[in-house]
Every structure is written in structure tokens, then in C-alpha cells.
Design an enzyme around this catalytic site. Structure first.
Site, mmCIF file in Angstrom:
data_model
loop_
_atom_site.group_PDB
_atom_site.id
_atom_site.type_symbol
_atom_site.label_atom_id
_atom_site.label_comp_id
_atom_site.label_asym_id
_atom_site.label_seq_id
_atom_site.Cartn_x
_atom_site.Cartn_y
_atom_site.Cartn_z
ATOM 1 N N LYS A 159 2.934 5.613 6.158
ATOM 2 C CA LYS A 159 2.138 4.399 5.994
ATOM 3 C C LYS A 159 1.712 3.808 7.339
ATOM 4 C CE LYS A 159 4.655 3.212 1.815
ATOM 5 N NZ LYS A 159 5.283 2.075 1.145
ATOM 6 N N PRO A 204 0.819 -1.212 0.000
ATOM 7 C CA PRO A 204 0.000 0.000 0.000
ATOM 8 C C PRO A 204 0.853 1.261 0.000
ATOM 9 C CG PRO A 204 -0.728 -1.521 1.703
ATOM 10 C CD PRO A 204 0.563 -2.046 1.167
ATOM 11 N N GLU A 205 0.357 2.282 -0.653
ATOM 12 C CA GLU A 205 1.050 3.561 -0.711
ATOM 13 C C GLU A 205 0.408 4.492 0.319
ATOM 14 O OE1 GLU A 205 3.050 4.305 -3.909
ATOM 15 O OE2 GLU A 205 2.807 2.255 -4.577
#
Ligand SMILES: [Zn+2]
Length: 256
Positions: A51, A2-3
Site C-alpha cells: 500500500k 484503500p486496498e
């Protein structure tokens, strides 16, 4: 992986589901924290930093990191998940949130929770985004390859492999270009910010401005397909790093 925009959106979703509400159930399924019970505590805040996610309730802070496959699901989404994948389940009178396959899940003392993100560079989606510090961090090791530097969360927080590749394309540099050769590093970090910011509330991420499937990205995942600008086939090279998805994609004509 995931970004930062995915994590930002997850925080928004969790905030809508939980913030201001009293927990009626808190089931932590990680051995080290299995005895923690925040039932009765009010969820005050949900924060994302790069993140990392923090759900603050009472004097505790639930810290999680999605890593490769993690997710937080809300209400109806949870029913489709096999129960053994759930690492934590939070319920209020009218909402539920479940953390699935989280790469990190720990319950911290709220007053010290930000210690775990001390090492991060400026957060691309943070209210305290600092482009000049990000610029200095970016060029501090001039020989280092551009894509690898963009992915280093200590440099700037929030870039994952999709954005690292797309940023190299839109700025015309090969992923392997030494960062010292980037002509305008301030513009580079500002473009990173713009890309994530435009996508922070979108479900379908796009860097081309076109959200239609198959038209949303310039180079990422497009090996062998024609460059959208010059029709040259996109090239790819899997970096030799075990346990990551750090593959590079580039157009050999548009990027030098
Ligand atoms: Zn091209």
C-alpha cells in the site's frame, strides 16, 4: 482503508501523468519537508509496494501511504478539492498531481527509499510475488485468526478489510478461524493474489465477478442481507480496534 489494488491503480495513474516529465512545480505542504523543491527534476518512476507509493525524481523519492482517507488526484479532479486538504502538489508542463490527506508523506533519499518497505511480506501485485514465502508467513503463527493475519502487511502486502472478508467467504472459513486450521494455505494466498490481480485496473472492484453495484461483493458491507449462496443473513462484528475499519462480515452457514 484503500486496498493494494487501489494503490496499484493510483501508481498507474500517476505514472501516466508524470513519468518521463520534468517537474515545473513542487509544493510540499508538510512542515518537515516544506523546503524540499524538486522543480527541474525528471520523474523517472512511480512504484507501488503493497500500500506504499514512491514517486522517484532526481535523487529523491516521494514516499506516501494513503492510510484511511488519502488519495492522489490528477488534473481536473484537483479543482474540486479544498486547497487546505492538499499535502503536495506536483506539476509538469501538461499535467498536475495532488496528494490529498495522505497518511504518510515524506521525501526520502532515492537510494534508500525501499528501506521503509523492508518489513512487508510478498507484494500481491508485485512483479516479485512469492506465493511460497507468503504461504509460510501466513501459517507462522497457527493460533492467530485468519482475517487478522491476512490484514498484517508483514505477512502479505496488499490485503485490506474488503479482501480479508471476501477471502474468508470464498474459502469457507470464519474470519476468526485460527490460520493453523486452514487446509490449503498456498491456495489461500494464491486466491488473494487472483482477487487483487483481477481488480488491479478495474474502477468497480468485484469479488463475485459481477461489477454491477450491489452485486459486486459476497459479504463485505452486507450485514443482515441474504447470503448470495444460501440466503442466510450475513452477520457482522465490529472488532474492538480504535482507528481502523476492521469489521468482520460472514455467512454463518457457508463459513465454518
Ligand atoms: Zn451462505
Amino acid at each position: 482503508m484503500p486496498e493494494g489494488d487501489t494503490v496499484f491503480r493510483t501508481a498507474t495513474k500517476l505514472r501516466e501523468a508524470l513519468a518521463g516529465k520534468t517537474l515545473t512545480r513542487c509544493d510540499v505542504r508538510v512542515p518537515k519537508f516544506a523546503t524540499v523543491d524538486l522543480t527541474g527534476c525528471v520523474v523517472d518512476e512511480v512504484i507501488s509496494r503493497g500500500k506504499h507509493l514512491f514517486i522517484r525524481a532526481g535523487d529523491a523519492s516521494i514516499h506516501s501511504h494513503l492510510k484511511m482517507d488519502g488519495a492522489w488526484l490528477i488534473d481536473g479532479q484537483i479543482r474540486r478539492i479544498q486547497p487546505h486538504k492538499i499535502r503536495i502538489l506536483l506539476e509538469t508542463e501538461d499535467s498536475r498531481a495532488a496528494g490529498i490527506d495522505l497518511g504518510v508523506l515524506e521525501i526520502l533519499k532515492r537510494e534508500h527509499d525501499m528501506d521503509v518497505v523492508d518489513h512487508l511480506g510478498p507484494d500481491l501485485l508485485g512483479a516479485d510475488w512469492e506465493p511460497r514465502i507468503a504461504r509460510e508467513n501466513l501459517v507462522s503463527d497457527p493460533e492467530r485468526p485468519l482475517a487478522e493475519t491476512l490484514l498484517d502487511q508483514r505477512v502479505i502486502a496488499g490485503v485490506g478489510n474488503v479482501y480479508a472478508n471476501e477471502l474468508c467467504f470464498v474459502t469457507g472459513y470464519l474470519p476468526t478461524t485460527p490460520v493453523g486450521n486452514v487446509k490449503d494455505p498456498l491456495r489461500m494466498v494464491q486466491r488473494a493474489r487472483d482477487m487483487l490481480w483481477l481488480n488491479r485496473s478495474r474502477v468497480n472492484r468485484t469479488t463475485t465477478g459481477d461489477t454491477r453495484s450491489g452485486r459486486d461483493l459476497w459479504v463485505y458491507g452486507r450485514v443482515g442481507r441474504p447470503c448470495r449462496r444460501c440466503n442466510t443473513p450475513i452477520e457482522s462484528d465490529r472488532a474492538d480496534v480504535v482507528g481502523t475499519d476492521r469489521i468482520s462480515f460472514w455467512c454463518p452457514n457457508c463459513q465454518r
